[in-house]
Design a protein around this motif. Structure first.
Motif, mmCIF file in Angstrom:
data_model
loop_
_atom_site.group_PDB
_atom_site.id
_atom_site.type_symbol
_atom_site.label_atom_id
_atom_site.label_comp_id
_atom_site.label_asym_id
_atom_site.label_seq_id
_atom_site.Cartn_x
_atom_site.Cartn_y
_atom_site.Cartn_z
ATOM 1 N N GLU A 1 10.344 -45.936 0.481
ATOM 2 C CA GLU A 1 10.740 -45.131 1.623
ATOM 3 C C GLU A 1 11.383 -45.844 2.618
ATOM 4 O O GLU A 1 12.213 -45.495 3.821
ATOM 5 N N LYS B 1 14.671 -38.362 -1.082
ATOM 6 C CA LYS B 1 15.446 -39.013 0.095
ATOM 7 C C LYS B 1 16.624 -38.847 0.756
ATOM 8 O O LYS B 1 17.222 -38.125 1.539
ATOM 9 N N LEU C 1 9.405 -36.245 4.951
ATOM 10 C CA LEU C 1 8.893 -37.164 4.628
ATOM 11 C C LEU C 1 7.507 -36.356 3.400
ATOM 12 O O LEU C 1 7.424 -36.432 2.566
ATOM 13 N N ARG D 1 8.611 -35.734 -0.204
ATOM 14 C CA ARG D 1 8.959 -36.460 -0.866
ATOM 15 C C ARG D 1 7.422 -37.001 -1.872
ATOM 16 O O ARG D 1 7.708 -37.467 -2.607
#
Length: 237
Positions: free
Chosen positions: A67, A143, A151, A154
């Motif tokens: 990330e 993403k 978030l 994911r």
């Protein structure tokens, strides 16, 4: 800052890598081969692999790496972890095989703890390698699909897939047909491991948000893997 280029001035990348490798090695040494039980209401004692208590932290850190720093740097860390596990296996094999001193009576106990069966080592390396790369790939792709939003979707989505691959590879390869491991027990522990790993990811979502947010601010970066070569067979960023 949205970024996709190469930077070499990250302040915390090496520390995150070190944490990832340390958790990976310790969870493999201390928890991979032990089946523990937890009492559940109505159901009774339910078996689970003891490594579940800490190993999922490596997936959380893997999510943070992808990330914040992108797939390419996460890929580099995965290869570092793979090399560390292989070296640990080699070192364990050599140290256990060394003849003990005549007055040292702990060889049997030492072999029981550190004498890893080659089959388990092979299964562990294969499962870790495949699961981590699947996790990183899904994380990076999602993403882009979500435009950097949500978030939680994911981290949880990549864990569902990545940990599923990890468990489906590791437990059959390591224990199917081994003494004390019936097919039913392998299936129960496999499913339990996967469910608990996903559950850990859900519970640790607030921590992941805090770490990701803090690192993005500290590093002034937010990598989107647009145009990234997603092959796992390279270590160059």
């Amino acid at each position: 800052m949205k970024a996709s280029g190469v930077r070499a001035d990250f302040r915390y990348y090496d520390l995150v890598m070190a944490a990832f490798v340390a958790i990976l090695l310790l969870s493999n040494v201390l928890g991979a081969g032990k089946v523990a039980t937890v009492p559940l209401p109505v159901i009774g004692d339910w078996p689970f692999g003891a490594g579940i208590l800490f190993f999922p932290l490596s997936y959380v850190i893997g999510d943070v790496l992808t990330e914040v720093y992108g797939y390419a740097r996460a890929r580099r860390v995965i290869w570092a972890g793979t090399a560390a596990v292989l070296f640990m296996a080699l070192m364990s094999w050599i140290v256990v095989a060394l003849p003990p001193a005549p007055d040292w009576g702990n060889q049997a106990a030492y072999e029981a703890v550190f004498g890893q069966v080659p089959r388990i080592v092979f299964a562990s390396v294969c499962a870790f390698w495949a699961g981590e790369f699947v996790n990183a790939y899904v994380m990076a792709r999602m993403k882009i699909w979500t435009g950097g939003r949500h978030l939680w979707s994911r981290t949880i989505g990549s864990t569902v897939v990545g940990q599923g691959v990890d468990s489906l590879i590791f437990y059959p390869l390591a224990f199917l047909g081994a003494p004390g491991w019936t097919p039913g027990l392998v299936g129960v522990v496999l499913f339990t491991q996967w469910a608990l790993k996903v559950g850990w990811e859900v519970l640790l979502t607030p921590v992941t948000y805090a770490v990701v947010g803090g690192l993005k601010r500290a590093e002034d970066v937010d990598v989107f893997d647009e145009g990234t070569d997603f092959t796992p067979f390279r270590t160059r960023v």
